[in-house]
Scaffold this active site. Structure first.
Site, PDB file in Angstrom:
ATOM      1  N   CYS A   1      33.924  40.047  51.891  1.00 20.43           N
ATOM      2  CA  CYS A   1      33.560  41.273  52.443  1.00 20.43           C
ATOM      3  C   CYS A   1      32.360  41.553  53.083  1.00 20.43           C
ATOM      4  O   CYS A   1      32.187  40.989  54.119  1.00 20.43           O
ATOM      5  CB  CYS A   1      33.927  42.434  51.216  1.00 20.43           C
ATOM      6  SG  CYS A   1      34.191  44.134  51.915  1.00 20.43           S
TER       7      CYS A   1
ATOM      8  N   HIS B   1      39.109  41.127  49.081  1.00 22.61           N
ATOM      9  CA  HIS B   1      38.455  40.760  47.877  1.00 22.61           C
ATOM     10  C   HIS B   1      39.403  39.555  47.079  1.00 22.61           C
ATOM     11  O   HIS B   1      40.177  40.284  46.451  1.00 22.61           O
ATOM     12  CB  HIS B   1      38.229  41.798  46.805  1.00 22.61           C
ATOM     13  CG  HIS B   1      36.972  42.680  47.462  1.00 22.61           C
ATOM     14  ND1 HIS B   1      35.337  42.498  47.029  1.00 22.61           N
ATOM     15  CD2 HIS B   1      36.798  43.637  48.483  1.00 22.61           C
ATOM     16  CE1 HIS B   1      35.002  43.383  47.774  1.00 22.61           C
ATOM     17  NE2 HIS B   1      35.653  43.839  48.553  1.00 22.61           N
TER      18      HIS B   1
ATOM     19  N   GLU C   1      38.840  38.145  44.278  1.00 28.03           N
ATOM     20  CA  GLU C   1      38.803  38.312  42.790  1.00 28.03           C
ATOM     21  C   GLU C   1      39.512  39.463  42.563  1.00 28.03           C
ATOM     22  O   GLU C   1      39.602  39.808  41.250  1.00 28.03           O
ATOM     23  CB  GLU C   1      37.196  38.536  42.399  1.00 28.03           C
ATOM     24  CG  GLU C   1      36.456  40.071  42.985  1.00 28.03           C
ATOM     25  CD  GLU C   1      36.148  40.199  44.217  1.00 28.03           C
ATOM     26  OE1 GLU C   1      35.402  40.915  44.657  1.00 28.03           O
ATOM     27  OE2 GLU C   1      36.382  39.196  45.154  1.00 28.03           O
TER      28      GLU C   1
END
Length: 215
Positions: A83, A196, A198
Protein backbone atom coordinates in the site's frame (compact mmCIF):
# COMPACT_ATOMS: atom_id res chain seq x y z
CA UNK A 1 17.27 -24.32 7.65
CA UNK A 2 16.57 -21.37 9.94
CA UNK A 3 13.62 -19.07 9.28
CA UNK A 4 14.52 -16.08 7.08
CA UNK A 5 14.81 -12.78 8.90
CA UNK A 6 12.44 -10.13 7.53
CA UNK A 7 12.64 -6.52 8.68
CA UNK A 8 9.25 -4.80 8.75
CA UNK A 9 10.10 -1.11 8.47
CA UNK A 10 8.48 0.82 11.31
CA UNK A 11 8.02 4.53 10.58
CA UNK A 12 5.85 5.08 13.66
CA UNK A 13 2.57 5.64 11.84
CA UNK A 14 0.49 2.63 12.85
CA UNK A 15 0.19 -0.90 14.17
CA UNK A 16 2.35 -3.35 12.22
CA UNK A 17 1.34 -6.41 14.24
CA UNK A 18 -0.88 -7.91 11.53
CA UNK A 19 1.98 -7.83 9.00
CA UNK A 20 4.41 -9.36 11.50
CA UNK A 21 1.92 -12.05 12.49
CA UNK A 22 1.03 -12.99 8.90
CA UNK A 23 4.66 -13.32 7.82
CA UNK A 24 5.43 -15.35 10.93
CA UNK A 25 2.50 -17.63 10.08
CA UNK A 26 4.05 -18.46 6.70
CA UNK A 27 7.48 -19.34 8.05
CA UNK A 28 9.47 -16.14 8.46
CA UNK A 29 11.14 -14.59 11.48
CA UNK A 30 9.50 -11.18 11.08
CA UNK A 31 10.34 -8.21 13.29
CA UNK A 32 9.11 -4.62 13.17
CA UNK A 33 12.10 -2.28 13.47
CA UNK A 34 13.05 1.37 13.11
CA UNK A 35 16.77 0.55 13.32
CA UNK A 36 18.56 1.23 9.98
CA UNK A 37 21.24 -1.34 10.88
CA UNK A 38 18.61 -4.06 11.31
CA UNK A 39 17.05 -3.13 7.97
CA UNK A 40 20.43 -3.38 6.26
CA UNK A 41 21.18 -6.76 7.84
CA UNK A 42 17.85 -8.48 7.11
CA UNK A 43 17.34 -11.30 4.62
CA UNK A 44 14.33 -9.43 3.22
CA UNK A 45 12.61 -6.09 3.81
CA UNK A 46 8.91 -5.20 3.91
CA UNK A 47 7.69 -1.59 3.92
CA UNK A 48 4.07 -1.73 5.10
CA UNK A 49 1.15 0.54 4.28
CA UNK A 50 0.18 2.90 7.10
CA UNK A 51 -0.12 6.70 7.09
CA UNK A 52 0.34 9.44 4.48
CA UNK A 53 3.03 9.77 1.79
CA UNK A 54 4.54 13.04 3.04
CA UNK A 55 4.61 11.98 6.71
CA UNK A 56 6.18 8.63 5.82
CA UNK A 57 8.88 10.19 3.63
CA UNK A 58 9.70 12.81 6.26
CA UNK A 59 10.20 10.16 8.92
CA UNK A 60 12.24 7.68 6.85
CA UNK A 61 14.57 10.43 5.66
CA UNK A 62 15.13 11.97 9.11
CA UNK A 63 15.56 8.57 10.81
CA UNK A 64 18.06 7.14 8.32
CA UNK A 65 15.60 4.42 7.29
CA UNK A 66 15.46 5.77 3.71
CA UNK A 67 19.16 5.09 3.10
CA UNK A 68 18.87 1.64 4.67
CA UNK A 69 15.82 0.80 2.52
CA UNK A 70 17.60 1.90 -0.66
CA UNK A 71 20.73 -0.04 0.24
CA UNK A 72 18.69 -3.19 0.89
CA UNK A 73 16.87 -2.86 -2.43
CA UNK A 74 20.14 -2.26 -4.28
CA UNK A 75 21.76 -5.21 -2.49
CA UNK A 76 19.26 -7.51 -4.16
CA UNK A 77 17.39 -8.89 -1.15
CA UNK A 78 13.67 -9.61 -1.69
CA UNK A 79 11.81 -6.38 -1.05
CA UNK A 80 8.05 -5.87 -0.69
CA UNK A 81 6.12 -2.60 -0.43
CA UNK A 82 2.51 -2.80 0.80
CA UNK A 83 0.00 0.00 0.00
CA UNK A 84 1.81 3.18 1.13
CA UNK A 85 4.98 1.05 1.11
CA UNK A 86 4.39 0.60 -2.64
CA UNK A 87 3.79 4.32 -3.16
CA UNK A 88 7.03 5.51 -1.58
CA UNK A 89 9.06 3.30 -3.93
CA UNK A 90 8.20 5.71 -6.74
CA UNK A 91 9.55 9.15 -7.61
CA UNK A 92 6.77 11.36 -6.33
CA UNK A 93 3.34 11.48 -4.74
CA UNK A 94 0.73 14.20 -4.31
CA UNK A 95 -0.48 13.17 -0.83
CA UNK A 96 0.56 15.93 1.54
CA UNK A 97 -0.12 16.00 5.25
CA UNK A 98 -1.61 19.52 5.08
CA UNK A 99 -3.84 18.84 2.08
CA UNK A 100 -2.03 21.24 -0.29
CA UNK A 101 -2.50 20.48 -3.97
CA UNK A 102 -0.18 20.96 -6.90
CA UNK A 103 3.09 20.28 -5.10
CA UNK A 104 4.77 16.89 -5.39
CA UNK A 105 6.40 15.09 -2.47
CA UNK A 106 9.60 13.30 -3.40
CA UNK A 107 9.57 9.52 -2.91
CA UNK A 108 12.45 7.08 -2.70
CA UNK A 109 12.76 6.92 -6.49
CA UNK A 110 13.46 3.19 -6.73
CA UNK A 111 11.15 3.21 -9.76
CA UNK A 112 9.98 6.05 -12.03
CA UNK A 113 6.41 7.28 -11.82
CA UNK A 114 3.83 9.08 -9.71
CA UNK A 115 1.12 8.44 -7.13
CA UNK A 116 -2.13 10.40 -7.49
CA UNK A 117 -5.51 10.58 -5.77
CA UNK A 118 -8.46 8.47 -6.82
CA UNK A 119 -11.24 10.81 -7.94
CA UNK A 120 -14.90 10.11 -8.57
CA UNK A 121 -18.21 11.90 -8.40
CA UNK A 122 -20.04 8.59 -8.08
CA UNK A 123 -17.90 6.13 -6.12
CA UNK A 124 -16.79 6.70 -2.54
CA UNK A 125 -13.14 7.50 -1.91
CA UNK A 126 -11.26 6.01 -0.07
CA UNK A 127 -11.56 2.68 -1.82
CA UNK A 128 -12.20 0.25 1.04
CA UNK A 129 -13.08 -3.43 0.72
CA UNK A 130 -12.59 -6.47 -1.45
CA UNK A 131 -11.77 -6.12 -5.14
CA UNK A 132 -10.22 -8.13 -7.93
CA UNK A 133 -6.68 -8.61 -9.20
CA UNK A 134 -6.26 -8.87 -12.96
CA UNK A 135 -2.91 -10.40 -13.87
CA UNK A 136 -0.86 -8.86 -16.66
CA UNK A 137 1.47 -10.99 -18.85
CA UNK A 138 4.32 -9.79 -16.59
CA UNK A 139 2.28 -10.79 -13.54
CA UNK A 140 1.72 -14.30 -14.82
CA UNK A 141 5.51 -14.75 -14.75
CA UNK A 142 5.87 -13.25 -11.26
CA UNK A 143 6.69 -15.68 -8.43
CA UNK A 144 4.57 -13.63 -6.02
CA UNK A 145 1.41 -14.84 -7.78
CA UNK A 146 2.23 -18.53 -8.06
CA UNK A 147 -1.06 -20.38 -7.53
CA UNK A 148 -3.11 -17.15 -7.49
CA UNK A 149 -5.99 -17.26 -9.99
CA UNK A 150 -7.00 -14.46 -12.34
CA UNK A 151 -9.64 -12.31 -10.69
CA UNK A 152 -8.69 -13.25 -7.13
CA UNK A 153 -10.24 -11.02 -4.48
CA UNK A 154 -8.00 -9.09 -2.09
CA UNK A 155 -8.56 -6.31 0.46
CA UNK A 156 -7.92 -2.65 -0.33
CA UNK A 157 -8.02 0.53 1.74
CA UNK A 158 -6.57 3.59 -0.03
CA UNK A 159 -7.31 6.99 -1.52
CA UNK A 160 -4.21 7.19 -3.74
CA UNK A 161 -2.87 4.85 -6.41
CA UNK A 162 -0.13 4.60 -9.03
CA UNK A 163 -0.66 6.93 -11.99
CA UNK A 164 -0.54 6.21 -15.71
CA UNK A 165 3.12 7.29 -15.98
CA UNK A 166 4.25 4.05 -14.26
CA UNK A 167 5.98 1.80 -16.79
CA UNK A 168 3.66 -0.98 -17.99
CA UNK A 169 6.69 -3.30 -18.10
CA UNK A 170 6.78 -3.52 -14.26
CA UNK A 171 3.02 -3.86 -13.69
CA UNK A 172 1.96 -7.32 -12.46
CA UNK A 173 -1.72 -6.71 -11.65
CA UNK A 174 -4.36 -4.12 -12.36
CA UNK A 175 -7.53 -3.33 -10.44
CA UNK A 176 -10.45 -1.05 -11.22
CA UNK A 177 -12.01 1.55 -8.93
CA UNK A 178 -12.72 5.08 -10.20
CA UNK A 179 -10.01 4.27 -12.76
CA UNK A 180 -7.81 1.39 -13.79
CA UNK A 181 -4.64 1.41 -11.68
CA UNK A 182 -1.58 -0.78 -11.20
CA UNK A 183 -2.27 -2.78 -8.05
CA UNK A 184 1.01 -4.72 -8.19
CA UNK A 185 4.53 -4.21 -9.55
CA UNK A 186 7.70 -6.27 -9.90
CA UNK A 187 11.19 -5.19 -10.98
CA UNK A 188 14.05 -7.60 -10.27
CA UNK A 189 14.04 -8.13 -6.47
CA UNK A 190 11.51 -5.34 -5.80
CA UNK A 191 7.82 -6.19 -5.43
CA UNK A 192 4.92 -3.97 -4.46
CA UNK A 193 1.18 -4.37 -3.93
CA UNK A 194 -1.57 -1.79 -3.48
CA UNK A 195 -3.75 -4.19 -1.50
CA UNK A 196 -3.12 -5.57 1.98
CA UNK A 197 -2.11 -9.24 1.82
CA UNK A 198 -2.14 -9.44 5.61
CA UNK A 199 -5.88 -8.65 5.48
CA UNK A 200 -6.70 -10.74 2.40
CA UNK A 201 -7.45 -14.13 3.96
CA UNK A 202 -5.99 -17.25 2.31
CA UNK A 203 -5.12 -15.44 -0.93
CA UNK A 204 -3.05 -12.89 0.95
CA UNK A 205 -1.28 -15.55 2.98
CA UNK A 206 -0.43 -17.42 -0.24
CA UNK A 207 1.12 -14.26 -1.67
CA UNK A 208 3.16 -13.71 1.50
CA UNK A 209 4.20 -17.35 1.51
CA UNK A 210 5.40 -16.93 -2.09
CA UNK A 211 7.40 -13.88 -1.01
CA UNK A 212 9.06 -15.78 1.84
CA UNK A 213 9.95 -18.58 -0.60
CA UNK A 214 12.03 -16.07 -2.60
CA UNK A 215 14.44 -15.53 0.29
Amino acid sequence: MSAPRIAIVDYHKGNLLSVVRSLSDVGAKATATDDPAAIRAADAVVVPGVGAFEDAMTYVRESGEADAILEAAERGVPFLGICLGLHVLFERGEERSDGRAGEWVQGLGVLPGSVTRLKSGRLKVPHVGWDQLHLTPHGRKCALYKGIPEGANVYFTHSYALADDVDDAVVTTRSHYTRSFASGIWSNNVYGVQFHPEKSSSTGLSILRNFVSLI
